[in-house]
Scaffold this active site. Structure first.
Site, PDB file in Angstrom:
ATOM      1  N   GLU A  21      21.887  -4.647 -34.607  1.00 20.70           N
ATOM      2  CA  GLU A  21      21.905  -3.383 -35.326  1.00 20.70           C
ATOM      3  C   GLU A  21      23.195  -3.074 -36.073  1.00 20.70           C
ATOM      4  O   GLU A  21      23.856  -2.062 -35.809  1.00 20.70           O
ATOM      5  CB  GLU A  21      21.551  -2.229 -34.371  1.00 20.70           C
ATOM      6  CG  GLU A  21      20.130  -2.348 -33.843  1.00 20.70           C
ATOM      7  CD  GLU A  21      19.652  -1.124 -33.072  1.00 20.70           C
ATOM      8  OE1 GLU A  21      20.492  -0.273 -32.711  1.00 20.70           O
ATOM      9  OE2 GLU A  21      18.443  -1.018 -32.842  1.00 20.70           O
TER      10      GLU A  21
ATOM     11  N   GLU B  39      13.016  -5.197 -32.143  1.00 23.41           N
ATOM     12  CA  GLU B  39      12.932  -4.043 -31.245  1.00 23.41           C
ATOM     13  C   GLU B  39      12.008  -2.994 -31.845  1.00 23.41           C
ATOM     14  O   GLU B  39      12.099  -2.685 -33.035  1.00 23.41           O
ATOM     15  CB  GLU B  39      14.301  -3.395 -31.014  1.00 23.41           C
ATOM     16  CG  GLU B  39      15.296  -4.212 -30.234  1.00 23.41           C
ATOM     17  CD  GLU B  39      16.584  -3.435 -29.957  1.00 23.41           C
ATOM     18  OE1 GLU B  39      16.567  -2.183 -30.050  1.00 23.41           O
ATOM     19  OE2 GLU B  39      17.609  -4.081 -29.668  1.00 23.41           O
TER      20      GLU B  39
END
Length: 512
Positions: free
Chosen positions: A198, A318
């Protein structure tokens, strides 16, 4: 986005709302023919991932976190044995594990914390965190699971926007990626490395500033990984913002169209996006009057176009939710449809690993409930249509296995036991599940359960098994993904019925 919130441990999820899920379509004969796909290391061809024999494969997996935290080991091992966890993951039809870690576990002598050795995890006693990872890789390989290593954080303290910090420079990041690539070279259980989790503002894509340009950093790191092990997949996440358009942390891959990642070894690149629901944070698209019909357009814009234009495979590394809000339930149903069902599209689909196996992800919860044993069958049921066939046991230089382990010495007569539980009953209908456990000492290839109700109950739908009903007698047979059970492993089928549940029948179980 909002990583610190989602990693708040101990804020366990509330129970998901009960609903009856539709029947998952049966896999076509083509999918069945490819059930043995997955051998060796993998490579890409356009938007598909192919195994060593050029058979297409689909990553359909789960995240199991903990190595990236101060425990330096996957969570839940204070409650369960790691082998039983891996076997349960396999039995539910997940074929890949994404394992987050921080660079802390590569420091010499880093030891795991909160491991229970009382009759469980006994072979992990005295091992470093990296040696525990070795054991997990070995057992996953024997079980037919693949592993993607995810460099989640520079250290256990928390997520970083960039791939480096003042205490963990880029040189350490790359050196550790190379060390892991070398450590598992020759063991095709580990199929790839997610370079950094991320990236977000001020990280940019294609801006040319080497201190912030994630695309350039991914090229440097990816080429270093491939120099150490040219057989690995290199998985590259997006950023937060591109040309003024912001989204989830790691979820914005709009820049790929103008600035693709360039690697020295061809056919090794997979792009990865993350996507979440309102239990993590609000986004503008959730309040669109056309929601959820607007969502395919949102996903197309941020990352779906890469798959649809045949640029490269796309892996949603995710996605998750507590499922408490109706909007989140609608979001997950829409996303599962967008990811393309295996029964219709086979492996020509998006790849995915759900967040998370752990129940202690504060704003998503997990597939396991708080006891680290019971499966949230409602949440797991949403994923049924996009699960994919497992892979043959394989890998490289792992443990040889013990009695009852897939690939280890076996023997004995196949045996199984089953437990029937009514999870909810509202008078006019009910939900129930049957847990099947390998009660013998040899691995099972398949199982079948039978019960007879004393009343007029009828099955209305069933997931994780196929069934027939004759009068009051029901016979349920394992699905393609959960028939193989190692000794002590379990699989769970769920179903809806009508009218009320009535008395709990006895269940017989037969196995081969």
């Amino acid at each position: 986005m909002f990583r610190s919130l989602r990693r708040t441990l101990g804020a366990l999820c509330a129970a998901a709302a009960v609903l009856v899920l539709p029947l998952a379509g049966g896999a076509p004969s083509a999918a069945a023919a490819e059930a043995a796909a997955g051998a060796g290391y993998w490579h890409t061809n356009g938007r598909q991932i192919l195994d060593a024999n050029n058979q297409s494969v689909r990553i359909a997996g789960i995240n199991w976190f903990g190595f990236e935290t101060a425990n330096h080991v996957p969570h839940g091992l204070w409650s369960r044995d790691y082998k039983s966890m891996i076997d349960q993951i396999k039995s539910l039809g997940y074929n890949t594990l994404r394992i987050p870690y921080s660079d802390d576990i590569l420091k010499p002598g880093t030891m795991p914390d909160s491991l229970n050795f009382d009759g469980k995890n006994t072979d992990l006693r005295g091992l470093t965190s990296l040696q525990v990872l070795d054991k997990m890789v070995a057992h996953a390989g024997r079980s037919g699971l693949k592993i993607i290593l995810d460099r989640h954080r520079p250290d256990a303290a928390g997520q970083s926007a960039l791939w480096y910090t003042s205490t963990v420079p880029e040189s350490t990041w790359i050196a550790n990626l190379k060390a892991l690539a070398t450590r598992y070279k020759g063991d095709s259980t580990v199929i790839g490395i997610d370079l950094h989790n991320e990236p977000h503002d001020p990280a940019c894509w294609g801006c040319g500033d080497t201190s912030k340009d994630w695309r350039l950093a991914a090229e440097r790191a990816g080429n270093a990984v491939l120099a150490a092990n040219p057989d690995l997949l290199v998985l590259v996440e997006g950023v937060q913002s591109y040309n003024g358009v912001s989204g989830w942390w790691g979820g914005n891959l709009m820049g790929v169209a103008d600035h693709p990642v360039r690697l020295d070894v061809p056919n090794r690149l997979v792009y990865s996006a993350h996507d979440y629901a309102t239990s993590v944070a609000q986004q503008s698209w959730f309040s669109d009057p056309n929601f959820p019909n607007n969502m395919p357009g949102v996903w197309d814009r941020y990352w779906g176009y890469i798959f649809k234009q045949n640029i490269a495979p796309v892996w949603v590394g995710e996605f998750g939710t507590t499922l408490q809000a109706t909007v989140d339930q609608r979001w997950l149903a829409a996303l599962v449809t967008y990811l393309r069902s295996t029964s219709t599209y086979g492996n020509d689909s998006f790849h995915w690993t759900f967040w998370s196996w752990n129940p202690n992800s504060g704003d998503t919860g997990g597939i396991l409930k708080d006891d680290w044993q019971t499966v949230d069958t409602v949440k797991d049921g949403y994923l049924t249509s996009i699960k994919a066939p497992g892979f043959p046991p394989g890998g490289g230089s792992g443990d040889p296995g013990g009695p009852g382990d897939p690939g280890g010495p076996g023997g004995g007569t196949p045996a199984c036991a089953a437990v029937y539980t009514v999870s909810s009953d509202w008078g006019g209908g009910f939900n129930a599940e049957v847990k099947v456990t390998n009660s013998g000492t040899t691995a099972l290839k398949s199982w079948k359960v039978t019960w007879t109700w004393s009343g007029s109950q009828k099955v209305t739908n069933m997931w994780n098994a196929s069934y027939t009903q004759s009068g009051a007698t029901v016979t349920a047979t394992n699905a393609t993904h959960n028939g193989a059970l190692s000794a002590g492993a379990s699989a769970t089928l769920g179903f809806g019925g009508t009218p009320g549940g009535g008395g709990v029948p006895s269940v017989s179980c037969t196995a081969t």
